[in-house]
Scaffold this motif. Structure first.
Motif, mmCIF file in Angstrom:
data_model
loop_
_atom_site.group_PDB
_atom_site.id
_atom_site.type_symbol
_atom_site.label_atom_id
_atom_site.label_comp_id
_atom_site.label_asym_id
_atom_site.label_seq_id
_atom_site.Cartn_x
_atom_site.Cartn_y
_atom_site.Cartn_z
ATOM 1 N N GLY A 37 35.277 16.497 51.506
ATOM 2 C CA GLY A 37 34.817 16.233 50.144
ATOM 3 C C GLY A 37 33.474 15.526 50.072
ATOM 4 N N ASP A 38 32.656 15.951 49.103
ATOM 5 C CA ASP A 38 31.337 15.348 48.912
ATOM 6 C C ASP A 38 31.423 13.853 48.617
ATOM 7 O OD1 ASP A 38 30.108 17.764 49.365
ATOM 8 O OD2 ASP A 38 29.677 18.175 47.256
ATOM 9 N N ALA A 39 32.441 13.445 47.874
ATOM 10 C CA ALA A 39 32.585 12.024 47.530
ATOM 11 C C ALA A 39 32.679 11.173 48.794
ATOM 12 C CB ALA A 39 33.798 11.801 46.641
ATOM 13 N N TYR A 40 33.409 11.648 49.766
ATOM 14 C CA TYR A 40 33.540 10.913 51.029
ATOM 15 C C TYR A 40 32.222 10.928 51.799
ATOM 16 C CZ TYR A 40 35.128 9.634 55.702
ATOM 17 O OH TYR A 40 35.267 9.039 56.927
ATOM 18 N N LEU A 41 31.629 12.099 51.935
ATOM 19 C CA LEU A 41 30.384 12.218 52.708
ATOM 20 C C LEU A 41 29.225 11.490 52.051
ATOM 21 C CD1 LEU A 41 30.582 15.959 53.803
ATOM 22 C CD2 LEU A 41 31.056 13.930 55.190
ATOM 23 N N ASP A 42 29.208 11.448 50.717
ATOM 24 C CA ASP A 42 28.110 10.793 50.010
ATOM 25 C C ASP A 42 28.373 9.315 49.764
ATOM 26 O OD1 ASP A 42 26.751 13.201 49.948
ATOM 27 O OD2 ASP A 42 27.536 13.751 47.965
ATOM 28 N N GLY A 43 29.572 8.867 50.102
ATOM 29 C CA GLY A 43 29.918 7.455 49.940
ATOM 30 C C GLY A 43 29.350 6.628 51.088
ATOM 31 N N ASP A 44 29.928 5.468 51.276
ATOM 32 C CA ASP A 44 29.443 4.561 52.330
ATOM 33 C C ASP A 44 30.054 4.967 53.670
ATOM 34 O OD1 ASP A 44 28.214 2.570 53.717
ATOM 35 O OD2 ASP A 44 29.133 0.924 52.600
ATOM 36 N N LEU A 45 29.663 6.134 54.122
ATOM 37 C CA LEU A 45 30.168 6.675 55.381
ATOM 38 C C LEU A 45 29.751 5.809 56.563
ATOM 39 C CD1 LEU A 45 31.795 8.970 56.617
ATOM 40 C CD2 LEU A 45 29.731 10.381 56.578
ATOM 41 N N GLU A 46 28.581 5.185 56.470
ATOM 42 C CA GLU A 46 28.133 4.303 57.547
ATOM 43 C C GLU A 46 29.107 3.147 57.751
ATOM 44 O OE1 GLU A 46 26.166 5.523 55.202
ATOM 45 O OE2 GLU A 46 24.507 6.508 56.252
ATOM 46 N N ALA A 47 29.586 2.550 56.669
ATOM 47 C CA ALA A 47 30.545 1.438 56.784
ATOM 48 C C ALA A 47 31.847 1.917 57.406
ATOM 49 C CB ALA A 47 30.805 0.817 55.412
#
Length: 85
Positions: A37-47
């Motif tokens: 999902g885009d929401a996951y990939l565009d979220g704070d994936l680095e954290a």
């Protein structure tokens, strides 16, 4: 072949977690777009990736990993993990 570039590969440690998390997030955004999902990939994936790599670096049973740099800039990493028994 590009001349004049220096590539180094060194074993990474917990002090490299931020760099590894950033590289991992960039790779996931590229590889998993349209699958995850885009929401996951565009979220704070680095954290998210940072917490995973902090745990892995703190776990003595997790295998070693290496960080590649080209002209001192991080460009990739690889890690080994023991197979589940």
């Amino acid at each position: 072949m590009t001349h004049g570039m220096t590539v180094t590969i060194d074993r990474f440690t917990s002090s490299d977690v931020d760099v590894i998390a950033e590289l991992h997030a960039v790779a996931w955004r590229h590889a998993y777009r349209g699958i995850v999902g885009d929401a996951y990939l565009d979220g704070d994936l680095e954290a998210d990736r940072r917490s995973v790599w902090m745990a892995r670096c703190a776990d003595p049973s997790f295998g070693p990993g290496w960080l590649a740099r080209r002209d001192r800039e991080p460009v990739g990493f690889i890690s080994l993990q023991r197979a589940a028994e």
